[in-house]
Design an enzyme around this catalytic site. Sequence first.
Site, PDB file in Angstrom:
ATOM      1  N   ASN A  46      60.570   5.124  54.540  1.00  0.00           N
ATOM      2  CA  ASN A  46      60.888   6.548  54.567  1.00  0.00           C
ATOM      3  C   ASN A  46      61.645   6.922  53.300  1.00  0.00           C
ATOM      4  OD1 ASN A  46      62.855   4.896  55.842  1.00  0.00           O
ATOM      5  ND2 ASN A  46      63.839   6.655  56.790  1.00  0.00           N
ATOM      6  N   GLU A  48      63.855  10.099  52.056  1.00  0.00           N
ATOM      7  CA  GLU A  48      64.471  11.376  52.404  1.00  0.00           C
ATOM      8  C   GLU A  48      64.795  12.175  51.144  1.00  0.00           C
ATOM      9  OE1 GLU A  48      66.355   9.978  56.657  1.00  0.00           O
ATOM     10  OE2 GLU A  48      67.739  10.313  54.999  1.00  0.00           O
ATOM     11  N   ASN A  49      65.153  13.425  51.390  1.00  0.00           N
ATOM     12  CA  ASN A  49      65.443  14.324  50.286  1.00  0.00           C
ATOM     13  C   ASN A  49      66.569  15.262  50.698  1.00  0.00           C
ATOM     14  OD1 ASN A  49      64.884  16.961  48.602  1.00  0.00           O
ATOM     15  ND2 ASN A  49      63.773  15.313  47.586  1.00  0.00           N
ATOM     16  N   CYS A  57      57.918  10.148  55.918  1.00  0.00           N
ATOM     17  CA  CYS A  57      58.087   8.958  56.752  1.00  0.00           C
ATOM     18  C   CYS A  57      57.459   7.735  56.094  1.00  0.00           C
ATOM     19  CB  CYS A  57      57.425   9.166  58.105  1.00  0.00           C
ATOM     20  SG  CYS A  57      58.040  10.577  59.035  1.00  0.00           S
ATOM     21  N   GLU A  59      55.311   5.665  57.342  1.00  0.00           N
ATOM     22  CA  GLU A  59      53.870   5.560  57.579  1.00  0.00           C
ATOM     23  C   GLU A  59      53.093   6.403  56.561  1.00  0.00           C
ATOM     24  OE1 GLU A  59      56.347   6.275  59.703  1.00  0.00           O
ATOM     25  OE2 GLU A  59      55.643   6.164  61.769  1.00  0.00           O
ATOM     26  N   CYS A  91      56.057   9.493  64.441  1.00  0.00           N
ATOM     27  CA  CYS A  91      56.282  10.898  64.799  1.00  0.00           C
ATOM     28  C   CYS A  91      54.939  11.632  64.860  1.00  0.00           C
ATOM     29  CB  CYS A  91      57.217  11.558  63.789  1.00  0.00           C
ATOM     30  SG  CYS A  91      56.429  11.994  62.218  1.00  0.00           S
ATOM     31  N   CYS A  94      52.961  11.866  61.573  1.00  0.00           N
ATOM     32  CA  CYS A  94      52.342  10.604  61.161  1.00  0.00           C
ATOM     33  C   CYS A  94      51.159  10.250  62.056  1.00  0.00           C
ATOM     34  CB  CYS A  94      53.361   9.477  61.146  1.00  0.00           C
ATOM     35  SG  CYS A  94      54.539   9.635  59.776  1.00  0.00           S
TER      36      CYS A  94
HETATM   37 ZN   LIG Z   1      56.494  10.231  60.762  1.00  0.00          ZN
END
Ligand SMILES: [Zn+2]
Length: 141
Positions: A46, A48-49, A57, A59, A91, A94
């Site tokens: 993953n 993030e920002n 993510c 995946e 999620c 994904c």
């Molecule tokens: Zn995801």
Amino acid sequence: MATQEQLNKLFEVANEAKKRAYCKYSNFRVGAALLCEDGTIISGCNVENGSYGLTICAERTAYTKAISEGHTKFKTIVVTTDVEDRFITPCGACRQFGIEFGNFDVYCVKPDLKSFFKSTTSDLLPGSFTPADLDAPRTNN
Ligand SMILES: [Zn+2]
């Protein structure tokens, strides 16, 4: 379908990718390993920002890396996190991203790299919208 040897390698690769997670906001590390049809394994973590909505993510990182390297057919994706008391599944975004590339195995692996929940892209997203739906007859009304 992955062989047992490939699965062991996928679990290791996902775990190593998890260690590279860029998750300074959630501190929720996720690693993924994607087995391509030709046997190539692509990792993902993953990312993030500070503008939270831009977070991607593990995946989807793996899928986009694979596609950008010319792989479009997949056998298995493995996802692992640091959560020990339950299996963390992909999620919704994904799940939709994965089904774009067909039905294949999904393994959600606990940090011990022994316990896992096995499913498929189709089972994780029943009634999904797929590329075939774009070819369905449509009305111009
Ligand atoms: Zn995801």
